[in-house]
Design a protein around this motif. Structure first.
Motif, PDB file in Angstrom:
ATOM      1  N   UNK A  71      37.405-139.106  34.607  1.00  0.00           N
ATOM      2  CA  UNK A  71      36.400-138.081  34.886  1.00  0.00           C
ATOM      3  C   UNK A  71      35.139-138.500  34.133  1.00  0.00           C
ATOM      4  N   UNK A  72      34.012-138.518  34.839  1.00  0.00           N
ATOM      5  CA  UNK A  72      32.749-138.982  34.267  1.00  0.00           C
ATOM      6  C   UNK A  72      31.668-137.934  34.469  1.00  0.00           C
ATOM      7  N   UNK A  73      30.864-137.717  33.437  1.00  0.00           N
ATOM      8  CA  UNK A  73      29.706-136.826  33.526  1.00  0.00           C
ATOM      9  C   UNK A  73      28.453-137.676  33.361  1.00  0.00           C
ATOM     10  N   UNK A  74      27.505-137.505  34.278  1.00  0.00           N
ATOM     11  CA  UNK A  74      26.221-138.210  34.204  1.00  0.00           C
ATOM     12  C   UNK A  74      25.098-137.189  34.186  1.00  0.00           C
ATOM     13  N   UNK A  75      24.201-137.317  33.214  1.00  0.00           N
ATOM     14  CA  UNK A  75      22.979-136.513  33.166  1.00  0.00           C
ATOM     15  C   UNK A  75      21.848-137.458  33.543  1.00  0.00           C
ATOM     16  N   UNK A  76      21.322-137.300  34.771  1.00  0.00           N
ATOM     17  CA  UNK A  76      20.267-138.173  35.257  1.00  0.00           C
ATOM     18  C   UNK A  76      18.929-137.763  34.657  1.00  0.00           C
ATOM     19  N   UNK A 112      19.894-142.669  31.397  1.00  0.00           N
ATOM     20  CA  UNK A 112      20.815-141.601  31.789  1.00  0.00           C
ATOM     21  C   UNK A 112      21.895-141.463  30.717  1.00  0.00           C
ATOM     22  N   UNK A 113      22.330-140.237  30.490  1.00  0.00           N
ATOM     23  CA  UNK A 113      23.400-139.983  29.530  1.00  0.00           C
ATOM     24  C   UNK A 113      24.712-139.870  30.293  1.00  0.00           C
ATOM     25  N   UNK A 114      25.768-140.462  29.739  1.00  0.00           N
ATOM     26  CA  UNK A 114      27.032-140.483  30.443  1.00  0.00           C
ATOM     27  C   UNK A 114      28.189-140.518  29.460  1.00  0.00           C
TER      28      UNK A 114
END
Length: 154
Positions: free
Chosen positions: A121-126, A133-135
């Protein structure tokens, strides 16, 4: 600035018919702008070929390209700002929709010598062009569903 994923279950074990849920925790000294926060769940099967049992061509590569068995994404938040301090965002995603044509095949998580089945499971803040980008990524475990007779369903 840091980003952290916390699943609702400490053991991180889920079945395909269950809802994967948890929260995204963002800690920031100042407010930041973003172009969306996306959550992606992926599953892959990786084969590792060893010399001896492998063919001539396979032995040159050693590892076969991973095979994708699951890839779903949801948007947790649209473009906007995250304030300074600690921000928590809840999420939930159904791995296998009930009643839909179950084209995805869920295999149990497995890490062996020659094969690996992994779910991430991956979260990306574009963010904009000037900001990276934060991930963050976390592995979770998938176990097979059991039917009413205690048998594993596919």
């Amino acid at each position: 600035m840091s980003i952290e994923l916390k699943l609702s279950r400490a053991n991180r074990i889920y079945r395909p018919s269950e809802t994967l849920e948890g929260k995204i925790v963002v800690k920031s000294a100042s407010s930041i702008s973003h172009y969306g926060i996306r959550l992606t769940v992926s599953g892959t099967v990786s084969l590792q070929v060893r010399g001896g049992s492998a063919g001539v061509i396979e032995s040159f590569y050693g590892v076969v390209k991973p095979i994708s068995i699951l890839n779903k994404s949801i948007q947790v938040r649209p473009s906007g700002k995250i304030g300074s301090g600690t921000t928590e965002m809840l999420f939930s995603m159904i791995l296998r929709q009930p009643g839909e044509d179950n084209l995805e095949r869920f295999y149990e998580t497995f890490h062996g010598a020659n094969i690996s089945v992994q779910y991430l499971i991956t979260v990306d803040i574009m963010r904009g062009y000037l900001h990276k980008a934060l991930s963050t990524t976390m592995e979770f475990i998938v176990e097979s569903d059991k039917d009413g007779n205690g048998n594993f369903a596919t």
